[in-house]
Motif scaffolding. Sequence first.
Motif, short mmCIF file in Angstrom:
data_model
loop_
_atom_site.label_atom_id
_atom_site.label_comp_id
_atom_site.label_asym_id
_atom_site.label_seq_id
_atom_site.Cartn_x
_atom_site.Cartn_y
_atom_site.Cartn_z
N ARG A 136 5.59 7.04 0.93
CA ARG A 136 6.12 5.90 1.66
C ARG A 136 5.25 4.68 1.37
NH1 ARG A 136 7.11 4.41 8.04
NH2 ARG A 136 4.83 4.22 8.04
N LEU A 137 5.87 3.67 0.84
CA LEU A 137 5.18 2.42 0.57
C LEU A 137 5.34 1.48 1.76
CD1 LEU A 137 6.30 1.75 -3.12
CD2 LEU A 137 4.44 3.21 -2.26
N SER A 138 4.32 0.69 2.00
CA SER A 138 4.36 -0.32 3.06
C SER A 138 3.96 -1.67 2.47
CB SER A 138 3.38 0.03 4.18
OG SER A 138 3.68 1.28 4.75
N SER A 195 0.85 -1.19 0.00
CA SER A 195 0.00 0.00 0.00
C SER A 195 0.88 1.23 0.00
CB SER A 195 -0.93 -0.01 1.22
OG SER A 195 -0.18 0.03 2.42
N GLY A 196 0.25 2.40 -0.19
CA GLY A 196 0.96 3.66 -0.07
C GLY A 196 1.24 4.37 -1.38
N GLY A 197 0.91 3.74 -2.49
CA GLY A 197 1.12 4.42 -3.76
C GLY A 197 0.17 5.59 -3.94
N TYR A 237 9.18 -1.28 4.41
CA TYR A 237 8.81 0.04 3.93
C TYR A 237 9.77 0.47 2.81
CZ TYR A 237 6.44 0.18 8.45
OH TYR A 237 5.65 -0.11 9.55
N LEU A 238 9.26 1.39 2.00
CA LEU A 238 10.12 2.07 1.03
C LEU A 238 9.78 3.55 1.08
CD1 LEU A 238 12.32 1.62 -1.14
CD2 LEU A 238 10.48 1.68 -2.84
#
Length: 114
Positions: A18-20, A6-8, A78-79
């Motif tokens: 921040r992607l998770s 998620s997070g896009g 995370y990213l």
Amino acid sequence: VQLQASGGGSVQSGGSLRLSCVATGFKFMITSLGWYRQAPGQQRELVAAIGSIGSTNYADYVKGRFTISRDNAKNTVYLQMNSLKPEDTAVYYCNVFWIGRHYWGQGTLVTVSS
């Protein structure tokens, strides 16, 4: 094994996201994980990876802008993506290699406009 990313979203050039990725079904703490991306018409490519003890490696084109991290208590990787560029536009996938095969999340779309 399940990976839920998620997070896009959509951001302007220079912005951050921040992607998770929540992962279940394997021994998260002892496993390396990665983020990949695939732009339209392009092959899927490795963006960043993190080892079980926190060692990291990055594709050259994201070094200094992206940070991969993990929270073993939450089974989450995370990213953090900063200074985003239009060429970062892609579907981002989290990945784990477990017992002889790759597993992929469903992907989350990141769109960066100029």
